[in-house]
Structure formats: structure tokens, C-alpha cells
Design a protein around this motif. Structure first.
Motif, PDB file in Angstrom:
ATOM      1  N   THR A 196      72.091  62.873   0.676  1.00  0.00           N
ATOM      2  CA  THR A 196      70.955  61.959   0.699  1.00  0.00           C
ATOM      3  C   THR A 196      70.720  61.343  -0.678  1.00  0.00           C
ATOM      4  N   VAL A 197      70.027  60.218  -0.678  1.00  0.00           N
ATOM      5  CA  VAL A 197      69.710  59.518  -1.924  1.00  0.00           C
ATOM      6  C   VAL A 197      68.242  59.121  -1.906  1.00  0.00           C
ATOM      7  N   THR A 198      67.729  58.764  -3.071  1.00  0.00           N
ATOM      8  CA  THR A 198      66.368  58.244  -3.215  1.00  0.00           C
ATOM      9  C   THR A 198      66.456  56.783  -3.652  1.00  0.00           C
ATOM     10  N   VAL A 199      65.652  55.930  -3.027  1.00  0.00           N
ATOM     11  CA  VAL A 199      65.663  54.514  -3.376  1.00  0.00           C
ATOM     12  C   VAL A 199      64.236  54.017  -3.587  1.00  0.00           C
ATOM     13  N   GLN A 200      64.138  52.836  -4.181  1.00  0.00           N
ATOM     14  CA  GLN A 200      62.841  52.194  -4.404  1.00  0.00           C
ATOM     15  C   GLN A 200      62.859  50.803  -3.786  1.00  0.00           C
ATOM     16  N   VAL A 201      61.669  50.318  -3.441  1.00  0.00           N
ATOM     17  CA  VAL A 201      61.557  48.983  -2.860  1.00  0.00           C
ATOM     18  C   VAL A 201      60.161  48.441  -3.130  1.00  0.00           C
ATOM     19  N   HIS A 202      60.073  47.134  -3.318  1.00  0.00           N
ATOM     20  CA  HIS A 202      58.779  46.472  -3.490  1.00  0.00           C
ATOM     21  C   HIS A 202      58.202  46.194  -2.102  1.00  0.00           C
ATOM     22  N   ALA A 203      57.026  46.741  -1.819  1.00  0.00           N
ATOM     23  CA  ALA A 203      56.433  46.637  -0.479  1.00  0.00           C
ATOM     24  C   ALA A 203      55.976  45.230  -0.119  1.00  0.00           C
ATOM     25  N   ALA A 204      55.914  44.329  -1.086  1.00  0.00           N
ATOM     26  CA  ALA A 204      55.429  42.970  -0.814  1.00  0.00           C
ATOM     27  C   ALA A 204      56.303  42.232   0.196  1.00  0.00           C
ATOM     28  N   VAL A 248      57.903  58.888   2.019  1.00  0.00           N
ATOM     29  CA  VAL A 248      57.587  57.640   1.313  1.00  0.00           C
ATOM     30  C   VAL A 248      56.404  57.879   0.380  1.00  0.00           C
ATOM     31  N   HIS A 249      56.533  57.432  -0.854  1.00  0.00           N
ATOM     32  CA  HIS A 249      55.481  57.643  -1.855  1.00  0.00           C
ATOM     33  C   HIS A 249      55.297  56.364  -2.657  1.00  0.00           C
ATOM     34  N   ILE A 250      54.060  56.123  -3.111  1.00  0.00           N
ATOM     35  CA  ILE A 250      53.802  54.975  -3.980  1.00  0.00           C
ATOM     36  C   ILE A 250      54.159  55.362  -5.408  1.00  0.00           C
ATOM     37  N   LEU A 251      55.104  54.628  -5.973  1.00  0.00           N
ATOM     38  CA  LEU A 251      55.537  54.897  -7.334  1.00  0.00           C
ATOM     39  C   LEU A 251      54.595  54.250  -8.340  1.00  0.00           C
ATOM     40  N   THR A 252      54.204  53.039  -8.041  1.00  0.00           N
ATOM     41  CA  THR A 252      53.272  52.314  -8.900  1.00  0.00           C
ATOM     42  C   THR A 252      52.632  51.197  -8.091  1.00  0.00           C
ATOM     43  N   GLY A 253      51.488  50.696  -8.551  1.00  0.00           N
ATOM     44  CA  GLY A 253      50.807  49.623  -7.840  1.00  0.00           C
ATOM     45  C   GLY A 253      50.014  50.142  -6.649  1.00  0.00           C
ATOM     46  N   ALA A 254      49.669  49.224  -5.724  1.00  0.00           N
ATOM     47  CA  ALA A 254      48.821  49.601  -4.594  1.00  0.00           C
ATOM     48  C   ALA A 254      48.910  48.559  -3.490  1.00  0.00           C
ATOM     49  N   PHE A 255      48.372  48.937  -2.315  1.00  0.00           N
ATOM     50  CA  PHE A 255      48.179  48.004  -1.215  1.00  0.00           C
ATOM     51  C   PHE A 255      46.732  47.514  -1.249  1.00  0.00           C
ATOM     52  N   PRO A 256      46.449  46.314  -0.760  1.00  0.00           N
ATOM     53  CA  PRO A 256      45.050  45.867  -0.682  1.00  0.00           C
ATOM     54  C   PRO A 256      44.261  46.752   0.273  1.00  0.00           C
ATOM     55  N   ARG A 257      42.944  46.778   0.086  1.00  0.00           N
ATOM     56  CA  ARG A 257      42.087  47.651   0.892  1.00  0.00           C
ATOM     57  C   ARG A 257      42.046  47.213   2.345  1.00  0.00           C
ATOM     58  N   SER A 310      47.491  40.947   1.930  1.00  0.00           N
ATOM     59  CA  SER A 310      46.398  39.990   2.051  1.00  0.00           C
ATOM     60  C   SER A 310      46.674  38.832   1.101  1.00  0.00           C
ATOM     61  N   PRO A 311      46.438  37.582   1.539  1.00  0.00           N
ATOM     62  CA  PRO A 311      46.660  36.443   0.642  1.00  0.00           C
ATOM     63  C   PRO A 311      45.702  36.439  -0.546  1.00  0.00           C
ATOM     64  N   PHE A 312      44.604  37.185  -0.426  1.00  0.00           N
ATOM     65  CA  PHE A 312      43.612  37.208  -1.495  1.00  0.00           C
ATOM     66  C   PHE A 312      43.800  38.398  -2.440  1.00  0.00           C
ATOM     67  N   ASP A 313      44.650  39.324  -2.043  1.00  0.00           N
ATOM     68  CA  ASP A 313      44.857  40.540  -2.838  1.00  0.00           C
ATOM     69  C   ASP A 313      46.300  41.001  -2.625  1.00  0.00           C
ATOM     70  N   PRO A 314      47.259  40.423  -3.331  1.00  0.00           N
ATOM     71  CA  PRO A 314      48.677  40.688  -3.072  1.00  0.00           C
ATOM     72  C   PRO A 314      49.056  42.162  -3.247  1.00  0.00           C
ATOM     73  N   ILE A 315      50.067  42.566  -2.504  1.00  0.00           N
ATOM     74  CA  ILE A 315      50.610  43.919  -2.629  1.00  0.00           C
ATOM     75  C   ILE A 315      51.326  44.054  -3.971  1.00  0.00           C
ATOM     76  N   THR A 316      51.012  45.110  -4.700  1.00  0.00           N
ATOM     77  CA  THR A 316      51.721  45.400  -5.954  1.00  0.00           C
ATOM     78  C   THR A 316      52.478  46.720  -5.874  1.00  0.00           C
ATOM     79  N   ALA A 317      52.441  47.365  -4.718  1.00  0.00           N
ATOM     80  CA  ALA A 317      53.024  48.699  -4.576  1.00  0.00           C
ATOM     81  C   ALA A 317      54.550  48.669  -4.617  1.00  0.00           C
ATOM     82  N   VAL A 318      55.098  49.552  -5.435  1.00  0.00           N
ATOM     83  CA  VAL A 318      56.527  49.854  -5.407  1.00  0.00           C
ATOM     84  C   VAL A 318      56.659  51.239  -4.789  1.00  0.00           C
ATOM     85  N   LEU A 319      57.461  51.335  -3.730  1.00  0.00           N
ATOM     86  CA  LEU A 319      57.581  52.576  -2.988  1.00  0.00           C
ATOM     87  C   LEU A 319      58.860  53.315  -3.334  1.00  0.00           C
TER      88      LEU A 319
END
Length: 219
Positions: free
Chosen positions: A68-76, A107-116, A128-137
Motif C-alpha cells: 500500500t501507499v499514501t497519497v495526497q490530493v487537493h479536495a477542491a 482519509v485525513h485533512i493534511l492542511t486547510g479546510a472545507f467550508p462550513r 462553496s463559491p463564497f468560501d473555496p475549499i483549501t483542504a489538502v487530503l
């Protein structure tokens, strides 16, 4: 994420695997049946090779021991969707507009967040168009032979996903600052009518308050 393949007393293949829309489609194609237990499907023994190939295509494993491997992805990339699937698992979903985003197994949030909140009451979305996703998973325990790993949005730990997320956030903030600058340039500096007490202290709120408190009050 666990996939198991066994044989029942009648010789039929029994598969237990996580929910995934691509697997559901493969089950229909292969004539699989549900035995009433959630996420359990049975197949005829002579379809074993096809079933295992379908499992590897969707989950990257047929239940055999795998590296198995570990990977990262931008949730946006899934901002306009209610749920995100990839690498054989549900990565994230928002049940309702005002609910927090729920992450899948491993799955874990490495940095950033999802809008509320995101989307509408009838069509929730992760972003959300008013609060973009910044989460890197960070997604752990991905079978190394999963065919989806060839897609370039998955990166190894220490790869570009985090840096790309920061670059996108910087671009968004820079654009917002430019909007504020334009608004300020187009707004008159002083909307206070001439002769109004304190007009001469424009731009100096401390002096204005001092002036107001220093004036006698008449009843």
C-alpha cells in the motif's frame, strides 16, 4: 478499506467491499446478487476471474495481500459534488447543506479546510463559491497497483498538492485585495456634510472622539 473474497458452502463467490458506484455497476454487469447483508454480493464460481478483475479495477485489490501507499490530493477538484470517490473509496461527502463534510476511512485533512456549508438544501456540495475549499487530503493504505494512481492529481507525501493549495489560496487572496483596492479608489474619502462637527478630523477617529467628548452637553 477492506475487500474480502471467500467461497460459500454452495461454491459461490462471496465478496464484501465498501460502497462504490463503479462497483455497483460492475455487480449488475456480472450478475451479482445481494444476500440481504449490506455490502455483500455473491457470484457464480465460473465468474471468479471477471469478478477479481473488476475488484482490482475499482478498489486496486481483490482481497489478496497488497503493498500500500499514501497519497495526497487537493479536495477542491470535487467542489461542485456532494461526495467524492477515488482510489476505490468514498473520500468525502456532505450529507446536507449545513452539515460538516465527513471523511472516508483512511482519509485525513493534511492542511486547510472545507467550508462550513455548501450548495443548496436540495443539492448540497462539498465546496462553496463564497468560501473555496483549501483542504489538502492525505489518503492512506491505497493498494499500490490501483490503476487510478496514474492520474496526475494524486501526489506522494511531500509532493506538490500542499504547495498548489497554498498557491491557489494566495491567488484568491490577491484577487480579493485587488477588489478592495478598486472599491476604495471609487469611494469618496469623506461623506460627512460640510460643517458637521468632526469633519475636520476626517481620517482621525481618535481626534474625532476626543472632540465629541470635550464638547459641553446641553439639555
Amino acid at each position: 478499506m477492506t475487500v474480502t473474497v471467500t467461497t460459500d458452502p454452495d461454491g459461490r463467490l462471496v465478496v464484501i467491499s465498501p460502497h462504490h458506484p463503479e462497483w455497483a455497476a460492475a455487480v449488475r454487469t456480472l450478475g451479482g446478487r445481494s444476500d440481504g447483508r449490506r455490502l455483500t454480493r455473491t457470484f457464480e464460481a465460473h465468474d471468479e476471474d471477471a469478478v477479481r478483475q473488476a475488484l482490482i479495477a475499482v478498489y486496486g485489490t481483490d482481497g489478496s495481500p497488497d503493498e500500500t501507499v499514501t497519497v495526497q490530493v487537493h479536495a477542491a477538484r470535487w467542489a461542485n459534488q456532494q461526495e467524492a470517490f477515488g482510489l476505490g473509496r468514498r473520500i468525502a461527502h456532505r450529507p446536507h447543506r449545513d452539515d460538516p463534510v465527513r471523511l472516508g476511512d483512511g482519509v485525513h485533512i493534511l492542511t486547510g479546510a472545507f467550508p462550513r456549508q455548501g450548495g443548496t438544501p436540495t443539492a448540497p456540495t462539498l465546496g462553496s463559491p463564497f468560501d473555496p475549499i483549501t483542504a489538502v487530503l492525505e489518503i492512506r493504505d491505497v493498494p499500490a497497483r490501483h490503476p487510478g494512481l496514474t492520474q496526475d492529481w494524486w501526489t506522494a507525501p511531500g509532493g506538490t498538492a500542499h504547495r498548489d493549495a497554498l498557491a491557489q489560496e494566495r491567488a484568491r487572496l490577491t484577487a480579493r485585495i485587488a477588489e478592495i483596492d478598486t472599491t476604495l479608489d471609487d469611494t469618496p474619502h469623506d461623506l460627512t456634510p460640510a460643517g458637521t462637527p468632526g469633519a475636520e478630523q476626517r481620517g482621525n477617529p481618535v481626534a474625532y472622539l476626543h472632540d465629541r467628548t470635550a464638547r459641553p452637553h446641553h439639555r
